[in-house]
Design a protein around this motif. Structure first.
Motif, PDB file in Angstrom:
ATOM      1  N   ARG A 177      -1.802 -27.036  13.135  1.00  0.00           N
ATOM      2  CA  ARG A 177      -1.933 -27.832  14.345  1.00  0.00           C
ATOM      3  C   ARG A 177      -0.798 -27.491  15.314  1.00  0.00           C
ATOM      4  O   ARG A 177       0.132 -28.265  15.499  1.00  0.00           O
ATOM      5  CB  ARG A 177      -1.874 -29.322  14.001  1.00  0.00           C
ATOM      6  CG  ARG A 177      -3.109 -29.806  13.250  1.00  0.00           C
ATOM      7  CD  ARG A 177      -3.208 -31.314  13.306  1.00  0.00           C
ATOM      8  NE  ARG A 177      -2.073 -31.969  12.674  1.00  0.00           N
ATOM      9  CZ  ARG A 177      -1.487 -33.070  13.154  1.00  0.00           C
ATOM     10  NH1 ARG A 177      -1.888 -33.620  14.272  1.00  0.00           N
ATOM     11  NH2 ARG A 177      -0.483 -33.607  12.510  1.00  0.00           N
ATOM     12  N   PRO A 178      -0.843 -26.313  15.887  1.00  0.00           N
ATOM     13  CA  PRO A 178       0.224 -25.967  16.828  1.00  0.00           C
ATOM     14  C   PRO A 178       0.169 -26.902  18.028  1.00  0.00           C
ATOM     15  O   PRO A 178      -0.909 -27.189  18.544  1.00  0.00           O
ATOM     16  CB  PRO A 178      -0.119 -24.528  17.230  1.00  0.00           C
ATOM     17  CG  PRO A 178      -1.571 -24.380  16.975  1.00  0.00           C
ATOM     18  CD  PRO A 178      -1.888 -25.269  15.807  1.00  0.00           C
ATOM     19  N   HIS A 179       1.334 -27.393  18.424  1.00  0.00           N
ATOM     20  CA  HIS A 179       1.359 -28.361  19.516  1.00  0.00           C
ATOM     21  C   HIS A 179       1.681 -27.701  20.849  1.00  0.00           C
ATOM     22  O   HIS A 179       1.254 -28.150  21.887  1.00  0.00           O
ATOM     23  CB  HIS A 179       2.395 -29.445  19.223  1.00  0.00           C
ATOM     24  CG  HIS A 179       2.085 -30.217  17.980  1.00  0.00           C
ATOM     25  ND1 HIS A 179       1.105 -31.188  17.934  1.00  0.00           N
ATOM     26  CD2 HIS A 179       2.592 -30.143  16.734  1.00  0.00           C
ATOM     27  CE1 HIS A 179       1.041 -31.686  16.718  1.00  0.00           C
ATOM     28  NE2 HIS A 179       1.939 -31.059  15.959  1.00  0.00           N
ATOM     29  N   HIS A 180       2.488 -26.651  20.788  1.00  0.00           N
ATOM     30  CA  HIS A 180       2.905 -26.026  22.046  1.00  0.00           C
ATOM     31  C   HIS A 180       1.906 -24.935  22.428  1.00  0.00           C
ATOM     32  O   HIS A 180       1.486 -24.153  21.562  1.00  0.00           O
ATOM     33  CB  HIS A 180       4.299 -25.423  21.886  1.00  0.00           C
ATOM     34  CG  HIS A 180       4.965 -25.133  23.193  1.00  0.00           C
ATOM     35  ND1 HIS A 180       4.665 -24.021  23.942  1.00  0.00           N
ATOM     36  CD2 HIS A 180       5.897 -25.831  23.900  1.00  0.00           C
ATOM     37  CE1 HIS A 180       5.405 -24.039  25.054  1.00  0.00           C
ATOM     38  NE2 HIS A 180       6.159 -25.125  25.043  1.00  0.00           N
ATOM     39  N   PRO A 181       1.523 -24.857  23.697  1.00  0.00           N
ATOM     40  CA  PRO A 181       0.571 -23.819  24.110  1.00  0.00           C
ATOM     41  C   PRO A 181       1.046 -22.410  23.737  1.00  0.00           C
ATOM     42  O   PRO A 181       0.227 -21.547  23.431  1.00  0.00           O
ATOM     43  CB  PRO A 181       0.508 -23.981  25.634  1.00  0.00           C
ATOM     44  CG  PRO A 181       0.905 -25.394  25.887  1.00  0.00           C
ATOM     45  CD  PRO A 181       1.870 -25.771  24.805  1.00  0.00           C
ATOM     46  N   CYS A 222       1.304 -20.331  31.238  1.00  0.00           N
ATOM     47  CA  CYS A 222       0.639 -21.418  30.509  1.00  0.00           C
ATOM     48  C   CYS A 222      -0.663 -21.818  31.188  1.00  0.00           C
ATOM     49  O   CYS A 222      -0.694 -22.111  32.375  1.00  0.00           O
ATOM     50  CB  CYS A 222       1.572 -22.625  30.429  1.00  0.00           C
ATOM     51  SG  CYS A 222       0.855 -23.992  29.521  1.00  0.00           S
ATOM     52  N   PRO A 223      -1.768 -21.847  30.403  1.00  0.00           N
ATOM     53  CA  PRO A 223      -3.057 -22.234  30.994  1.00  0.00           C
ATOM     54  C   PRO A 223      -3.093 -23.713  31.386  1.00  0.00           C
ATOM     55  O   PRO A 223      -3.928 -24.119  32.197  1.00  0.00           O
ATOM     56  CB  PRO A 223      -4.060 -21.937  29.867  1.00  0.00           C
ATOM     57  CG  PRO A 223      -3.264 -21.921  28.612  1.00  0.00           C
ATOM     58  CD  PRO A 223      -1.887 -21.470  28.992  1.00  0.00           C
ATOM     59  N   TRP A 238       5.055 -31.000  28.127  1.00  0.00           N
ATOM     60  CA  TRP A 238       4.554 -32.243  28.710  1.00  0.00           C
ATOM     61  C   TRP A 238       3.123 -32.508  28.273  1.00  0.00           C
ATOM     62  O   TRP A 238       2.689 -33.643  28.213  1.00  0.00           O
ATOM     63  CB  TRP A 238       4.613 -32.180  30.236  1.00  0.00           C
ATOM     64  CG  TRP A 238       5.997 -32.038  30.804  1.00  0.00           C
ATOM     65  CD1 TRP A 238       6.459 -31.035  31.597  1.00  0.00           C
ATOM     66  CD2 TRP A 238       7.079 -32.949  30.645  1.00  0.00           C
ATOM     67  NE1 TRP A 238       7.770 -31.238  31.941  1.00  0.00           N
ATOM     68  CE2 TRP A 238       8.183 -32.418  31.367  1.00  0.00           C
ATOM     69  CE3 TRP A 238       7.256 -34.167  29.947  1.00  0.00           C
ATOM     70  CZ2 TRP A 238       9.428 -33.050  31.425  1.00  0.00           C
ATOM     71  CZ3 TRP A 238       8.492 -34.792  30.013  1.00  0.00           C
ATOM     72  CH2 TRP A 238       9.561 -34.228  30.742  1.00  0.00           C
ATOM     73  N   TYR A 239       2.379 -31.493  27.977  1.00  0.00           N
ATOM     74  CA  TYR A 239       0.962 -31.680  27.642  1.00  0.00           C
ATOM     75  C   TYR A 239       0.619 -30.950  26.352  1.00  0.00           C
ATOM     76  O   TYR A 239      -0.131 -29.979  26.352  1.00  0.00           O
ATOM     77  CB  TYR A 239       0.075 -31.169  28.780  1.00  0.00           C
ATOM     78  CG  TYR A 239       0.472 -31.751  30.104  1.00  0.00           C
ATOM     79  CD1 TYR A 239       0.184 -33.089  30.411  1.00  0.00           C
ATOM     80  CD2 TYR A 239       1.166 -30.977  31.042  1.00  0.00           C
ATOM     81  CE1 TYR A 239       0.577 -33.633  31.623  1.00  0.00           C
ATOM     82  CE2 TYR A 239       1.557 -31.527  32.246  1.00  0.00           C
ATOM     83  CZ  TYR A 239       1.265 -32.845  32.536  1.00  0.00           C
ATOM     84  OH  TYR A 239       1.663 -33.386  33.720  1.00  0.00           O
ATOM     85  N   PRO A 240       1.189 -31.379  25.232  1.00  0.00           N
ATOM     86  CA  PRO A 240       1.001 -30.633  23.986  1.00  0.00           C
ATOM     87  C   PRO A 240      -0.445 -30.678  23.500  1.00  0.00           C
ATOM     88  O   PRO A 240      -1.186 -31.588  23.835  1.00  0.00           O
ATOM     89  CB  PRO A 240       1.918 -31.355  23.002  1.00  0.00           C
ATOM     90  CG  PRO A 240       2.080 -32.706  23.552  1.00  0.00           C
ATOM     91  CD  PRO A 240       1.973 -32.607  25.032  1.00  0.00           C
TER      92      PRO A 240
END
Ligand SMILES: Nc1ncnc2c1ncn2[C@@H]1O[C@H](COP(=O)(O)OP(=O)(O)OP(=O)(O)O)[C@@H](O)[C@H]1O
Ligand code: SF4
Ligand SMILES: [Mg+2]
Lengths: 330, 319
Positions: A240-244, A287-288, A313-315
């Motif tokens: 479950r990777p959180h960072h883009p 970052c998309p 900010w938007y993981p």
């Protein structure tokens, strides 16, 4: 909480104003644990590793804290560092064909660690170096000890490097891309050897290969442009990777079970070089999911419902430093 | 394995010997013909006001009236019998004249070589290991001066200071160790500067290598880095420079011997050229070539001893 053998907090390495190469590396490891430090080329992995052993370039300024079994590693004098290196902290470098002295027998290069750290009996050193060579899987160790590096294969040379790193029974082994120069089968053997031979130490394993991470690490620290963007236990980060950025790195690893059709996805764009890093999220050009808020630097914070920490900010996959549980479960 | 290695060494020695003979043949031939184009010794040797007939007689006596190819074949034939010819001017075998002078030049050249090697390697190491600090700042201008000063200038300066002004050391001739000092320093200064510069470069280059970082990661201090790791690795580039400097020292000894009236080969060279003393010039050039080839040969052997990657066939072994 202090069963941690290695405790690095906010490590920073700078080459002068505006040239901050590492801006806050925090990581911890228990005895027997392997922490993988992952990231693209130029993000500061090697520099961080060298700084832990006091081997950074002369012009670099290092700050922060790095304790190993309660011993502070940073800010030491050269004299004190000489007692630490090889003895408490040892290193395995990437390319053993250049990292070994070409004019010295491999046995002598292993013995040297013991000679520096107080084994004055020559025969004891010789005996132990042959034992170490045998232990890292070099066949005919007694004779091989008298070989020069160029007489060994790449895989054997890297085994010698590992024997050197183990010779002082260190608490921390730092391995900087130790298998990048090797072909795949040899790579797997060397990884297995590193895992087995470092049960009593903490290992900081540097790589840019997520596939290798899956094989060797207990904890993962993902670096981007000199800073940590995500860290956590291996299973959580990989699943479950959180960072883009972590997600993008994982997407670019070939899955051995799925036959590859066409090219692997790569991350478009490049890491912003030293002088071009600003106060915003360093990943935002690539970052998309980037939005206005990303012009502000996201702090590294814990994710809810997991053990990881992420700086976004938007993981992805749930909680980050900004969203509430309700927002995520909506 | 053993027999194979021995055969390889023999083959290598055979090849080197062949190359040496070809080189010697080339040098002697070139010098022989260049000299015959340079002028007529009989004109110089004949006493003032000698008639054309006298000069022709003298030319005949020296064998210079024969066709050049005939002279050349005679010369080669004699050479094969170990006969280097007779000096036109001093009426003695060239070999005798040379052997009388050899000890003086060997003394001077060896003293200068040792001096320049010790000073040069020492200064180069100190400069490299103290990059940006005061020892380097002190030594750098000295090295620059050493490299910029021609031998005749250094020599005259030394004579002025140590012989004329302070009367500490003799300025001419050979009598005892004292008289060796000034010529040796003069001859060594240029080489010492060159060696210092090359050593500094070699040490800096090696200090950047990964294996030095590995040694430091084991806890090695500067003393160990220098003695156990650097010394052997820089010995190869330094050896290369030293071999080149031997040739420079031989050349430089001509000027130095003239300044200090040193009775060595250098002085003999000047005399022989002045007098168009063909056999003597030819013999000296042959000697210089032999020395040069021998130095190169010894250097190659030393490479093989110092660097396990070098095999006697001259190729570095693969990784
Ligand atoms: N001596 C130096 N002076 C200035 N900048 C430097 C110096 N050494 C490294 N850097 C910079 O520090 C940054 C981090 O470099 P580092 O070698 O740690 O990267 P890395 O993550 O190990 O990359 P790689 O995967 O290529 O090994 C790079 O941007 C590099 O340009
Ligand atoms: S903070 Fe914004 S730009 Fe940075 S990774 Fe998260 S979403 Fe992307
Ligand atoms: Mg690196």
């Amino acid at each position: 909480m202090n069963d941690m053998l290695l405790d690095v907090r906010d490590l920073r390495v700078s080459f002068g104003p505006g040239k901050d190469a590492v801006t806050g590396l925090t990581l911890r490891a228990r005895r027997g644990e392997t922490v993988a430090l992952v990231g693209e080329s130029g993000c500061g992995k090697t520099l961080s590793a060298l700084a832990l052993a006091g081997l950074q370039p002369r012009e670099a300024a290092v700050s922060g804290s790095a304790e190993l079994g309660g011993v502070q590693l940073l800010g030491r004098t050269e004299r004190q560092l000489r007692r630490i290196r090889g003895n408490l902290v040892s290193m395995v470098f990437q390319d053993a064909s250049t990292a070994l002295n070409p004019l010295m027998t491999v046995g002598a290069q292993i013995e040297e660690v013991m000679a520096i750290h107080g084994t004055h009996d020559r025969r004891a050193r010789r005996k132990r170096s042959v034992e170490l060579l045998a232990a890292v899987g070099v066949p005919d160790a007694a004779n091989r000890a008298r070989s020069h590096p160029h007489q060994l294969s790449g895989g054997m040379r890297q085994r010698v490097m590992i024997a050197i790193a183990l010779a002082g029974s260190p608490d921390l082994v730092i391995a900087d891309e130790p298998t990048t120069a090797l072909d795949v089968t040899v790579q797997a053997q060397v990884l297995a050897l590193l895992r087995e031979s470092t049960r009593d130490a903490a290992v900081l394993f540097i790589t840019h290969d997520m596939g290798v991470v899956a094989e060797i690490a207990d904890q993962v620290v993902v670096m981007y442009a000199g800073t940590v963007v995500e860290s956590g236990p291996i299973a959580e980060v990989l699943e479950r990777p959180h960072h883009p950025y972590t997600a993008a790195l994982l997407a670019s690893v070939p899955d051995p079970d799925v036959p590859q059709a066409g090219e692997l996805p790569t991350i478009p764009g490049r890491v912003p070089p030293l002088g071009e890093r600003d106060a915003g999220c360093p990943f935002r050009d690539r970052c998309p999911k980037s939005q206005d808020r990303c012009r502000e630097r996201p702090p590294l914070g814990p994710v809810a419902g997991g053990e990881s920490a992420v700086a976004c900010w938007y993981p992805e996959h749930g909680e980050g430093s900004s969203r509430t549980v309700e927002e995520a479960t909506r | 394995m053993r027999a194979g290695a021995a055969a390889a060494v023999c083959r290598y020695l055979g090849i080197r010997l062949g190359q040496a003979l070809i080189a010697l043949f080339g040098v002697t031939t070139a010098v022989f013909f260049a000299l015959r184009l340079s002028g007529d010794p009989a004109q110089l040797l004949a006493p003032q006001g000698a008639s054309q007939a006298d000069i022709a007689a003298l030319r005949h006596q020296l064998g210079l009236d024969a066709p050049v190819w005939r002279q050349y074949l005679d010369y080669l034939g004699n050479l094969l019998h170990g006969d280097l010819g007779y000096s036109y001017v001093q009426h003695e075998p060239a070999l005798t004249l040379i052997t009388q002078r050899i000890p003086y030049t060997v003394n001077l050249a060896l003293a200068a070589l040792v001096l320049s090697a010790v000073l040069g390697v020492g200064a180069g190491m100190v400069m490299a290991l103290n990059r940006g600090r005061w020892p380097e700042r002190v030594l750098t201008p000295l090295v620059l001066v050493g490299q910029a000063m021609p031998a005749f200038w250094t020599g005259i300066l030394l004579i002025l200071v140590f012989s004329v002004t302070f009367n500490l050391l003799p300025s001419t001739g050979f009598n005892g160790f004292d008289s060796l000092i000034l010529p040796a320093v003069t001859l060594a200064s240029l080489s010492a500067a060159t060696i210092a510069r090359m050593t500094r470069g070699a040490v800096l280059e090696q200090l950047d290598r990964d294996y030095i970082r590995t040694a430091r990661s084991k806890g090695a201090g500067t003393a160990r880095l220098v003695t156990r790791h650097l010394a052997r690795n820089i010995s190869i580039p330094i050896l290369t420079v030293l071999a080149l400097e031997v040739a420079n020292l031989l050349g430089g000894s001509v000027v130095t011997e003239l300044i200090f009236a040193w009775p060595g080969i250098g002085q003999l060279t000047v005399q022989s050229v002045d007098g168009r003393d063909f056999p003597l010039i030819q013999a000296i050039v042959l000697l210089a070539a032999v020395v040069y080839i021998a130095v190169n040969f010894v250097t190659d052997i030393a490479y093989a001893v110092l660097d396990p990657r070098v095999t006697t066939t001259g190729k570095a072994a693969g990784p």
